[in-house]
Design an enzyme around this catalytic site. Structure first.
Site, PDB file in Angstrom:
ATOM      1  N   SER A 191      12.639  10.543   5.640  1.00 21.79           N
ATOM      2  CA  SER A 191      11.462  11.368   5.949  1.00 21.79           C
ATOM      3  C   SER A 191      11.876  12.801   6.202  1.00 21.79           C
ATOM      4  O   SER A 191      12.965  13.060   6.738  1.00 21.79           O
ATOM      5  CB  SER A 191      10.767  10.825   7.202  1.00 21.79           C
ATOM      6  OG  SER A 191       9.770  11.724   7.635  1.00 21.79           O
ATOM      7  N   TYR A 200      10.890   7.650  15.869  1.00 19.43           N
ATOM      8  CA  TYR A 200      10.746   7.471  14.415  1.00 19.43           C
ATOM      9  C   TYR A 200      11.603   8.483  13.660  1.00 19.43           C
ATOM     10  O   TYR A 200      12.335   8.123  12.735  1.00 19.43           O
ATOM     11  CB  TYR A 200       9.269   7.622  14.045  1.00 19.43           C
ATOM     12  CG  TYR A 200       9.006   7.737  12.562  1.00 19.43           C
ATOM     13  CD1 TYR A 200       9.075   6.628  11.730  1.00 19.43           C
ATOM     14  CD2 TYR A 200       8.685   8.972  11.994  1.00 19.43           C
ATOM     15  CE1 TYR A 200       8.819   6.741  10.363  1.00 19.43           C
ATOM     16  CE2 TYR A 200       8.424   9.092  10.641  1.00 19.43           C
ATOM     17  CZ  TYR A 200       8.498   7.972   9.829  1.00 19.43           C
ATOM     18  OH  TYR A 200       8.255   8.085   8.482  1.00 19.43           O
ATOM     19  N   ARG A 228       0.857  -1.206   0.000  1.00 24.26           N
ATOM     20  CA  ARG A 228       0.000   0.000   0.000  1.00 24.26           C
ATOM     21  C   ARG A 228       0.880   1.239   0.000  1.00 24.26           C
ATOM     22  O   ARG A 228       2.096   1.155   0.103  1.00 24.26           O
ATOM     23  CB  ARG A 228      -0.928   0.000   1.209  1.00 24.26           C
ATOM     24  CG  ARG A 228      -0.224  -0.214   2.555  1.00 24.26           C
ATOM     25  CD  ARG A 228      -1.225  -0.110   3.690  1.00 24.26           C
ATOM     26  NE  ARG A 228      -0.764  -0.767   4.905  1.00 24.26           N
ATOM     27  CZ  ARG A 228      -1.342  -0.572   6.088  1.00 24.26           C
ATOM     28  NH1 ARG A 228      -2.347   0.263   6.197  1.00 24.26           N
ATOM     29  NH2 ARG A 228      -0.905  -1.214   7.151  1.00 24.26           N
ATOM     30  N   ASN A 286      11.787   0.653   1.660  1.00 20.83           N
ATOM     31  CA  ASN A 286      10.693   1.608   1.892  1.00 20.83           C
ATOM     32  C   ASN A 286       9.834   1.274   3.108  1.00 20.83           C
ATOM     33  O   ASN A 286       9.204   2.165   3.675  1.00 20.83           O
ATOM     34  CB  ASN A 286       9.820   1.671   0.627  1.00 20.83           C
ATOM     35  CG  ASN A 286       8.533   2.405   0.862  1.00 20.83           C
ATOM     36  OD1 ASN A 286       8.523   3.635   0.970  1.00 20.83           O
ATOM     37  ND2 ASN A 286       7.428   1.678   0.978  1.00 20.83           N
TER      38      ASN A 286
HETATM   39  N1  LIG Z   1       3.209   9.171   4.454  1.00 15.80           N
HETATM   40  C1  LIG Z   1       4.090  10.092   4.783  1.00 15.80           C
HETATM   41  O1  LIG Z   1       3.751  11.270   4.974  1.00 15.80           O
HETATM   42  C2  LIG Z   1       5.537   9.725   4.938  1.00 15.80           C
HETATM   43  C3  LIG Z   1       6.441  10.776   5.132  1.00 15.80           C
HETATM   44  C4  LIG Z   1       7.790  10.490   5.258  1.00 15.80           C
HETATM   45  C5  LIG Z   1       8.228   9.184   5.179  1.00 15.80           C
HETATM   46  N2  LIG Z   1       7.324   8.166   5.017  1.00 15.80           N
HETATM   47  C6  LIG Z   1       7.852   6.826   4.939  1.00 15.80           C
HETATM   48  O2  LIG Z   1       7.445   6.261   3.720  1.00 15.80           O
HETATM   49  C7  LIG Z   1       7.421   4.834   3.829  1.00 15.80           C
HETATM   50  C8  LIG Z   1       6.080   4.338   3.325  1.00 15.80           C
HETATM   51  O3  LIG Z   1       5.061   4.890   4.150  1.00 15.80           O
HETATM   52  P1  LIG Z   1       3.569   5.104   3.632  1.00 15.80           P
HETATM   53  O4  LIG Z   1       3.227   6.523   3.826  1.00 15.80           O
HETATM   54  O5  LIG Z   1       3.372   4.482   2.303  1.00 15.80           O
HETATM   55  O6  LIG Z   1       2.775   4.302   4.768  1.00 15.80           O
HETATM   56  P2  LIG Z   1       1.814   3.031   4.727  1.00 15.80           P
HETATM   57  O7  LIG Z   1       0.768   3.231   3.686  1.00 15.80           O
HETATM   58  O8  LIG Z   1       1.413   2.826   6.127  1.00 15.80           O
HETATM   59  O9  LIG Z   1       2.771   1.850   4.211  1.00 15.80           O
HETATM   60  C9  LIG Z   1       3.820   1.398   5.009  1.00 15.80           C
HETATM   61  C10 LIG Z   1       4.362   0.103   4.437  1.00 15.80           C
HETATM   62  O10 LIG Z   1       5.361  -0.388   5.363  1.00 15.80           O
HETATM   63  C11 LIG Z   1       4.972  -1.694   5.788  1.00 15.80           C
HETATM   64  N3  LIG Z   1       5.242  -2.000   7.192  1.00 15.80           N
HETATM   65  C12 LIG Z   1       4.897  -1.292   8.287  1.00 15.80           C
HETATM   66  N4  LIG Z   1       5.212  -1.983   9.404  1.00 15.80           N
HETATM   67  C13 LIG Z   1       5.750  -3.159   8.980  1.00 15.80           C
HETATM   68  C14 LIG Z   1       6.262  -4.307   9.645  1.00 15.80           C
HETATM   69  N5  LIG Z   1       6.282  -4.410  10.980  1.00 15.80           N
HETATM   70  N6  LIG Z   1       6.752  -5.311   8.898  1.00 15.80           N
HETATM   71  C15 LIG Z   1       6.720  -5.254   7.539  1.00 15.80           C
HETATM   72  N7  LIG Z   1       6.251  -4.210   6.859  1.00 15.80           N
HETATM   73  C16 LIG Z   1       5.754  -3.177   7.575  1.00 15.80           C
HETATM   74  C17 LIG Z   1       3.462  -1.705   5.640  1.00 15.80           C
HETATM   75  O11 LIG Z   1       2.999  -3.037   5.633  1.00 15.80           O
HETATM   76  P3  LIG Z   1       1.643  -3.444   6.450  1.00 15.80           P
HETATM   77  O12 LIG Z   1       0.562  -3.327   5.425  1.00 15.80           O
HETATM   78  O13 LIG Z   1       1.914  -4.823   6.954  1.00 15.80           O
HETATM   79  O14 LIG Z   1       1.479  -2.452   7.556  1.00 15.80           O
HETATM   80  C18 LIG Z   1       3.289  -0.961   4.335  1.00 15.80           C
HETATM   81  O15 LIG Z   1       3.508  -1.796   3.242  1.00 15.80           O
HETATM   82  C19 LIG Z   1       7.693   4.523   5.295  1.00 15.80           C
HETATM   83  O16 LIG Z   1       9.065   4.231   5.456  1.00 15.80           O
HETATM   84  C20 LIG Z   1       7.365   5.849   5.983  1.00 15.80           C
HETATM   85  O17 LIG Z   1       8.052   5.969   7.198  1.00 15.80           O
HETATM   86  C21 LIG Z   1       5.986   8.417   4.885  1.00 15.80           C
END
Ligand SMILES: NC(=O)c1ccc[n+]([C@@H]2O[C@H](COP(=O)([O-])OP(=O)(O)OC[C@H]3O[C@@H](n4cnc5c(N)ncnc54)[C@H](OP(=O)(O)O)[C@@H]3O)[C@@H](O)[C@H]2O)c1
Length: 260
Positions: A151, A165, A21, A98
């Site tokens: 991030s 984090y 996702r 990621n």
């Molecule tokens: N959204 C933002 O504003 C933002 C900003 C800066 C950085 N980021 C970074 O971008 C990356 C992607 O985030 P996103 O926004 O796409 O969030 P997201 O939609 O919550 O997706 C996070 C992904 O990481 C996986 N993940 C989380 N916990 C896990 C675990 N214990 N074991 C294996 N996989 C796990 C999730 O799998 P599950 O489906 O199993 O949870 C999912 O596939 C992350 O590294 C996040 O820190 C996001």
């Protein structure tokens, strides 16, 4: 499938973690659109994969996509995922680290050992372990590339309750630069994408609508980002044809929210 060069990653194998996702799913769709074979770690299970990822992958590209699952917050998660990947492919051209999340807003002084282990094992330990285990495969190809997701909070400090984090993402930013120097002699480039506030399940979990509205109003481009806003930055940093003279760089994708 998209507006990209459909041959940019032809005959290349790309590994993406956290791809069921959000940002990871958009990154997988983009690489498939550029002709790559993709080994995608969907997350802990496949529960989000149909809606966010598979519904966006055209039938013709499905045969180039392999899906795996692993809980990367477990101490051996990175090593176990590496074994699964190497069971499926002996070639890795691009690694996108990621997977990650905040793990909840934790007030200073209330962190438990479980919080600490969960956040650092997921956002740091698994990334270092997976990368280390895939290095022989990356070294064996010409022009390999690693792209890490860090991030904006690793540079800005993020908002209240995100200290572990944000610190973990700052670690991965510094580690990206060290690795870039160390792996340059092997022809491996190492860079990172630093998303700002991107509207995925991440913020649906951790941020109120009021907070997000206020954030959007303060962003120069006057909106939150989307996962599809981020995906081209990964293609760019992974492609030697586009960024072959870039390594050790952190590419900010944030609508102007932070201009370091
Ligand atoms: N959204 C933002 O504003 C933002 C900003 C800066 C950085 N980021 C970074 O971008 C990356 C992607 O985030 P996103 O926004 O796409 O969030 P997201 O939609 O919550 O997706 C996070 C992904 O990481 C996986 N993940 C989380 N916990 C896990 C675990 N214990 N074991 C294996 N996989 C796990 C999730 O799998 P599950 O489906 O199993 O949870 C999912 O596939 C992350 O590294 C996040 O820190 C996001």
């Amino acid at each position: 499938m998209n507006g990209y060069d459909s041959a940019l990653f032809e005959n290349r194998t790309v590994v993406v973690t956290g791809a069921g996702r959000g940002i990871g799913a958009a990154v997988v769709v983009a690489f498939l659109g550029c002709g790559a074979k993709v080994v995608a770690h969907a997350g802990r299970d496949l529960s989000h994969t149909e809606g966010d990822l598979l519904s966006r992958v055209p039938q013709g590209a499905r045969s180039r996509l392999t899906l795996l699952t692993e809980d990367l917050s477990q101490p051996e998660g990175g090593a176990d995922l590496a074994r699964q990947i190497l069971d499926r492919t002996d070639r890795v051209d691009v690694l996108v680290n990621n997977a990650g999340t905040m793990g909840g807003r934790i007030a200073a002084g209330t962190e438990t050992r479980e919080d600490y282990d969960h956040i650092l094992d997921l956002n740091i330990r698994s990334v270092v372990a997976l990368t280390g285990a895939l290095l022989p495969a990356l070294k064996a190809v010409d022009g390999a590339s690693i792209v890490n997701t860090v991030s904006i909070s690793g540079r800005s400090g993020g908002s209240a309750g995100s200290a572990l984090y944000s610190g973990a993402k700052a670690f991965v930013s510094a580690w990206t630069k060290t690795l870039a120097k160390e792996l340059a002699p092997d022809g491996i480039r190492v860079n990172a994408v630093s998303p700002g506030t991107i509207m995925t399940d991440f913020h649906r979990r951790y941020s109120s609508k009021e907070k997000l509205d206020a954030t959007a109003a303060a962003i120069p481009l006057k909106r939150l980002g989307t996962a599809d806003d981020c995906a081209p930055a990964y293609l760019f940093l992974a492609a030697n044809a586009l960024s072959g003279y870039m390594t050790g760089q952190i590419l900010e994708v944030n609508g102007g929210q932070l201009m370091p």
